[in-house]
Motif scaffolding. Structure first.
Motif, PDB file in Angstrom:
ATOM      1  N   SER A   1       0.966  -1.384   4.384  1.00  0.00           N
ATOM      2  CA  SER A   1       0.452  -2.785   4.505  1.00  0.00           C
ATOM      3  C   SER A   1       0.845  -3.759   3.363  1.00  0.00           C
ATOM      4  O   SER A   1       0.983  -3.307   2.106  1.00  0.00           O
ATOM      5  CB  SER A   1      -0.932  -3.132   4.501  1.00  0.00           C
ATOM      6  OG  SER A   1      -1.527  -2.322   5.413  1.00  0.00           O
TER       7      SER A   1
ATOM      8  N   CYS B   1       0.727  -1.264   0.037  1.00  0.00           N
ATOM      9  CA  CYS B   1      -0.066  -0.131   0.086  1.00  0.00           C
ATOM     10  C   CYS B   1       0.883   1.274   0.008  1.00  0.00           C
ATOM     11  O   CYS B   1       1.867   1.461   0.877  1.00  0.00           O
ATOM     12  CB  CYS B   1      -0.745  -0.015   1.365  1.00  0.00           C
ATOM     13  SG  CYS B   1      -1.755   1.448   1.435  1.00  0.00           S
TER      14      CYS B   1
ATOM     15  N   CYS C   1      -0.242   3.151   3.538  1.00  0.00           N
ATOM     16  CA  CYS C   1      -0.118   2.599   5.044  1.00  0.00           C
ATOM     17  C   CYS C   1       1.037   1.665   5.092  1.00  0.00           C
ATOM     18  O   CYS C   1       1.520   1.260   6.255  1.00  0.00           O
ATOM     19  CB  CYS C   1      -1.307   1.921   5.676  1.00  0.00           C
ATOM     20  SG  CYS C   1      -2.076   0.540   5.118  1.00  0.00           S
TER      21      CYS C   1
ATOM     22  N   CYS D   1      -5.954  -1.190  -1.158  1.00  0.00           N
ATOM     23  CA  CYS D   1      -5.478  -1.660   0.318  1.00  0.00           C
ATOM     24  C   CYS D   1      -6.796  -1.818   1.117  1.00  0.00           C
ATOM     25  O   CYS D   1      -7.626  -1.163   1.063  1.00  0.00           O
ATOM     26  CB  CYS D   1      -4.866  -0.568   0.875  1.00  0.00           C
ATOM     27  SG  CYS D   1      -4.325  -0.853   2.634  1.00  0.00           S
TER      28      CYS D   1
ATOM     29  N   CYS E   1      -6.984   0.872   4.176  1.00  0.00           N
ATOM     30  CA  CYS E   1      -7.012   2.313   4.024  1.00  0.00           C
ATOM     31  C   CYS E   1      -7.743   2.699   2.551  1.00  0.00           C
ATOM     32  O   CYS E   1      -7.758   3.975   2.332  1.00  0.00           O
ATOM     33  CB  CYS E   1      -5.723   2.990   4.474  1.00  0.00           C
ATOM     34  SG  CYS E   1      -4.392   2.810   3.212  1.00  0.00           S
TER      35      CYS E   1
HETATM   36 ZN    ZN Z   1      -3.139   0.932   2.999  1.00  0.00          ZN
END
Ligand code: ZN
Length: 213
Positions: free
Chosen positions: A135, A130, A133, A150, A153
């Motif tokens: 991830s 992502c 964030c 994602c 988010c």
């Molecule tokens: Zn994210």
């Protein structure tokens, strides 16, 4: 246990190193972590490392060895250690061997996690991250609920430059060039244990444990 772990990008070496470190309660030592710490603590060697990294140059073997020796002399390494990503070259392996002899330490095994090139490419090029964030996902093994988005988010997922196919193939070629001589070096010393890295991580772990008991 004093173990060296070797494996190409995409072999799951980091995952196995973590598992083994937890299992034996020994530290996992990577050159990357050592470089970061030395730079952070501004030690004399850290300042040298910083100079090489800033130039984008390889840190020379004697500096890597110096840092490693300092780390392996730590009290937490008395019962053993797992070396992850070191030695990288035969030069480093010879340096390590000389130092271990001097300190009367003995390596238990050198574990090579084998993964065919196409499998490594498939694993690495499937990674997505992502952009917001951080991830991580995998197109095949851990896909997001919605393509390219994602779960956490809703930002766009991107592929890191390091994970693009061209880069991956280059990294694999560099690995093969550096590592095959290293594998021969440890084969001659009867320390080499080869593990099939295509199995599931838990199976790879079991195999490693059964080979070095
Ligand atoms: Zn994210």
């Amino acid at each position: 246990m004093k173990i060296i772990l070797i494996g190409p990008p995409g072999a799951g070496k980091g995952t196995q190193a973590e598992k083994l470190a937890t299992h034996w309660k020994t530290p996992r030592i990577t050159t990357g972590d050592l470089f970061r710490q030395a730079v952070q603590n501004k030690t004399p060697m850290g300042l040298q490392v910083q100079g090489f990294l800033e130039k984008g140059a390889l840190v020379p073997d004697d500096v890597v060895l110096g840092l490693m020796q300092e780390r392996m002399s730590g009290p937490d390494c008395k019962s053993g250690f797992i070396l992850d990503g070191f030695p990288r070259t035969v030069g480093q392996a010879i340096g390590l061997e000389t130092w271990l002899k001097k300190t009367e330490m003995v390596l238990d095994a050198v574990v090579v996690i084998d993964v065919p090139e196409e499998e490594a490419v498939r694993r690495i090029t499937g990674r997505r991250q992502c952009g917001a964030c951080g991830s991580t996902y995998h197109l095949q093994f851990q896909p997001p609920r919605q393509d390219g988005i994602c779960d956490k988010c809703k930002s766009l997922l991107v592929q890191r430059k390091d994970d693009e196919e061209k880069t991956v193939r280059h990294r694999l070629k560099v690995y093969a060039g550096e590592t095959l001589p290293l594998i021969d070096f440890y084969k001659q010393r009867h320390l080499l244990r080869q593990v099939d890295g295509v199995q599931k991580p838990a199976e790879v772990f079991q195999t490693i444990c059964s080979l070095i008991k």
